[in-house]
Design an enzyme around this catalytic site. Structure first.
Site, short mmCIF file in Angstrom:
data_model
loop_
_atom_site.label_atom_id
_atom_site.label_comp_id
_atom_site.label_asym_id
_atom_site.label_seq_id
_atom_site.Cartn_x
_atom_site.Cartn_y
_atom_site.Cartn_z
N ALA A 171 0.86 -1.07 0.09
CA ALA A 171 -0.01 -0.02 -0.12
C ALA A 171 0.81 1.05 0.07
CB ALA A 171 -0.91 -0.04 1.07
N GLY A 172 0.08 2.20 -0.68
CA GLY A 172 1.10 3.69 -0.34
C GLY A 172 1.53 4.02 -2.04
N SER B 220 0.19 3.31 10.43
CA SER B 220 0.90 4.36 9.93
C SER B 220 1.54 5.52 11.13
CB SER B 220 0.11 5.23 8.87
OG SER B 220 0.77 6.34 8.80
N LYS C 81 -2.88 -4.56 9.21
CA LYS C 81 -1.48 -4.25 8.99
C LYS C 81 -1.18 -3.59 10.36
CE LYS C 81 1.51 -1.92 5.79
NZ LYS C 81 1.46 -1.35 4.53
N ASN D 86 -5.63 -0.56 8.29
CA ASN D 86 -4.43 0.13 8.34
C ASN D 86 -4.35 0.82 9.76
OD1 ASN D 86 -1.83 1.29 8.58
ND2 ASN D 86 -2.12 2.57 6.73
N ASP E 297 0.20 3.43 -4.81
CA ASP E 297 -1.09 3.83 -5.66
C ASP E 297 -2.17 4.06 -4.68
OD1 ASP E 297 -2.98 4.44 -7.71
OD2 ASP E 297 -2.85 2.58 -8.44
N ASN F 167 8.98 8.79 4.85
CA ASN F 167 7.75 9.49 4.27
C ASN F 167 6.83 10.04 5.48
OD1 ASN F 167 4.67 8.27 4.18
ND2 ASN F 167 6.34 6.73 4.15
N GLY G 189 11.50 -4.07 3.60
CA GLY G 189 12.97 -4.14 3.08
C GLY G 189 13.50 -5.17 2.47
N GLY H 176 1.12 11.11 5.51
CA GLY H 176 -0.37 11.41 6.29
C GLY H 176 -1.54 11.20 5.29
N PHE H 177 -1.55 10.01 4.69
CA PHE H 177 -2.87 9.68 3.92
C PHE H 177 -3.30 10.89 3.11
CE2 PHE H 177 -4.05 6.77 7.67
CZ PHE H 177 -3.13 5.88 7.34
N ASN I 139 2.09 8.37 10.60
CA ASN I 139 1.86 9.65 10.30
C ASN I 139 0.40 10.40 10.36
OD1 ASN I 139 4.52 9.74 9.09
ND2 ASN I 139 3.85 8.74 7.44
N THR I 140 -0.32 9.64 10.95
CA THR I 140 -1.65 9.97 11.38
C THR I 140 -1.70 10.07 12.82
OG1 THR I 140 -2.82 9.41 9.48
CG2 THR I 140 -4.43 9.67 11.29
N THR J 22 5.36 -5.68 7.74
CA THR J 22 5.16 -4.73 8.74
C THR J 22 5.02 -3.24 7.96
OG1 THR J 22 7.27 -3.72 9.19
CG2 THR J 22 6.36 -5.50 10.65
N ASN J 23 4.38 -2.26 8.60
CA ASN J 23 4.48 -0.87 7.99
C ASN J 23 5.94 -0.09 8.35
OD1 ASN J 23 3.67 1.80 7.24
ND2 ASN J 23 1.35 1.14 7.92
C1 LIG Z 1 6.20 6.78 0.35
C2 LIG Z 1 5.36 5.76 1.08
C3 LIG Z 1 3.85 5.60 1.48
C4 LIG Z 1 3.46 4.81 2.25
N1 LIG Z 1 2.07 4.93 2.24
C5 LIG Z 1 1.23 3.93 2.86
C6 LIG Z 1 0.07 3.89 3.11
O1 LIG Z 1 -0.64 4.69 2.65
N2 LIG Z 1 -0.57 2.78 3.79
C7 LIG Z 1 0.07 1.61 4.33
O2 LIG Z 1 -0.60 0.72 4.76
N3 LIG Z 1 1.45 1.76 4.11
C8 LIG Z 1 2.10 2.71 3.41
N4 LIG Z 1 3.59 2.63 3.20
C9 LIG Z 1 4.08 1.48 3.64
C10 LIG Z 1 4.66 0.15 2.86
O3 LIG Z 1 3.30 -0.18 2.27
C11 LIG Z 1 5.26 -0.74 3.55
O4 LIG Z 1 4.62 -1.51 4.61
C12 LIG Z 1 6.44 -0.22 4.08
O5 LIG Z 1 7.17 0.67 3.26
C13 LIG Z 1 7.50 -1.19 4.17
O6 LIG Z 1 7.98 -1.96 3.00
P1 LIG Z 1 9.30 -1.54 1.85
O7 LIG Z 1 10.42 -1.50 3.05
O8 LIG Z 1 9.29 -2.56 0.92
O9 LIG Z 1 9.13 -0.17 1.54
C14 LIG Z 1 4.11 3.60 2.58
C15 LIG Z 1 5.46 3.59 2.40
C16 LIG Z 1 6.04 4.54 1.57
C17 LIG Z 1 7.67 4.35 1.30
#
Ligand SMILES: Cc1cc2nc3c(=O)[nH]c(=O)nc-3n(C[C@H](O)[C@H](O)[C@H](O)COP(=O)(O)O)c2cc1C
Length: 345
Positions: A66-67, A179, A221, A176, A69, A115, A301, A118-119, A181-182, A249-250
């Site tokens: 997620a995030g 996050s 999540k 979710n 798109d 990042n 990661g 903040g949704f 950021n909220t 994880t997030n």
């Molecule tokens: C720019 C950005 C925006 C994200 N926005 C969301 C989001 O809106 N909702 C969500 O559940 N996770 C969001 N994530 C978290 C990712 O879905 C993922 O859980 C997290 O980045 C760890 O995976 P990665 O290390 O492969 O990036 C966001 C991550 C990034 C980098």
């Protein structure tokens, strides 16, 4: 280096010279252009490794996290890259602009991103219109959240509203609560609040299942910043309330892995290579508590195929990518599928 990889290296050098959020928007537009010009078939590999989970058939076990798109505006273009499933969102009931810019930072030397979006999103109605326009018929997860102005004590209203609205359009729905950021969102992972929220969501899912004659799985999540007591507590709430799956994880608030690097003190969630160990550990701990009763999706990661395979070995049935895709390009999808495939041989 493959042709796709070389092309991505070139595009990446341009994108990485730009402001991160503008580069992010441009990358999505370029992927749509490639898709509309029928270039995707030449540019991206299509790896099959059928995986059954939640009563759904995934073309392969490697999905988009997620995030990327948030509004579901690029579903077809992203699916054409070869993902086994796509998760869009986080979406909230009403549109909202998110936090002020700048709110996206690259920590290039450690293949990481911070990042604090903040949704920012167009709201659930506009997202549904985007889903309806898409031609994609594969597995689509919709990730739901709460508006920034909704007090955390009333968060359930926002989640229930989104659940109800997206139910008919999603293959699975992610709640979710992780996050960073909220404001206060992560409090929902704690104490009675979690059990109350999950109970309400489960009841509504059951009502919707009888209305629509089919069950859309509910997936929770979680954050990587959890200690053993919190992991036990969340696991119990998940089991008690019949939640169908868990995504670990997030992003993390921990900066130990990036101390001293440019942008390391920016507020927000850290993702990419530095979150991997923590995410893997949390995934493993949840797997020990939830066993085979609740399927797990591992994210955090993954920057090479072996990391995806490692998450499967730590108990995940599926994995998701985000930051690794930015640093490595779409070849990472294929490499991850192949590495997971090798585990079963
Ligand atoms: C720019 C950005 C925006 C994200 N926005 C969301 C989001 O809106 N909702 C969500 O559940 N996770 C969001 N994530 C978290 C990712 O879905 C993922 O859980 C997290 O980045 C760890 O995976 P990665 O290390 O492969 O990036 C966001 C991550 C990034 C980098």
């Amino acid at each position: 280096m493959t042709g796709t990889n070389m092309a991505y290296s070139l595009i990446k050098s341009i994108l990485f010279s730009m402001d991160p959020e503008r580069a992010h928007d441009l990358a999505l537009k370029l992927s749509e252009l490639a898709h509309k010009s029928h270039l995707s078939g030449f540019m991206f590999s299509d790896a099959e490794l059928k995986t059954e989970l939640f009563g759904l058939t995934f073309k392969n076990p490697v999905g988009l996290a997620a995030g990327l798109d948030k509004n579901g505006a690029y579903i077809d273009a992203l699916a054409a890259m070869g993902f086994g499933f796509i998760e869009i969102g986080t979406v909230t009931p009403r549109p909202q602009p998110g936090n002020p810019k700048p709110r996206l930072f690259r920590l290039t030397e450690s293949q990481a991103i911070i990042n604090r979006f903040g949704f920012n999103n167009v709201g659930v109605e506009a997202m549904i219109a985007n889903i309806k326009r898409a031609k994609y018929s594969g597995i689509l997860g919709v990730n739901i959240g709460k508006n920034a102005v909704t007090p955390v004590e009333k968060a359930a209203q926002d989640y229930l509203y989104c659940l109800e609205r997206v139910y008919e359009h999603a293959s699975y729905i992610t709640v979710n609560i992780s996050s960073p950021n909220t404001k206060n969102l992560r409090d929902l992972q704690e104490g009675d609040q979690l059990a109350r929220l999950l109970d309400q969501l489960k009841n509504r899912q059951q009502n919707l299942a009888s209305k629509h004659q089919h069950t859309v799985p509910l997936v929770l999540k979680v954050a990587p910043d959890l200690d053993e007591t919190q992991i036990e507590h969340i696991s119990k709430a998940v089991l008690d309330n019949g939640i169908d799956g868990l995504i670990a994880t997030n992003t993390t608030l921990d900066r130990d892995q990036v101390a001293g690097m440019a942008h390391c003190d920016e507020q927000g969630g850290l993702s990419g290579a530095p979150v991997r160990l923590k995410s893997d550990e949390v995934l493993k701990r949840f797997s020990e508590h939830l066993g085979s009763q609740v399927p797990l999706i591992g994210v955090g990661g993954i920057t090479e195929g072996a990391h995806a395979a490692n998450k499967i070995q730590n108990g995940a049935s599926l994995v998701q990518l985000y930051s690794g895709l930015i640093y490595e390009g779409a070849d990472l999808i294929y490499d991850s599928v192949r590495a997971i495939d090798r585990l079963t041989r």
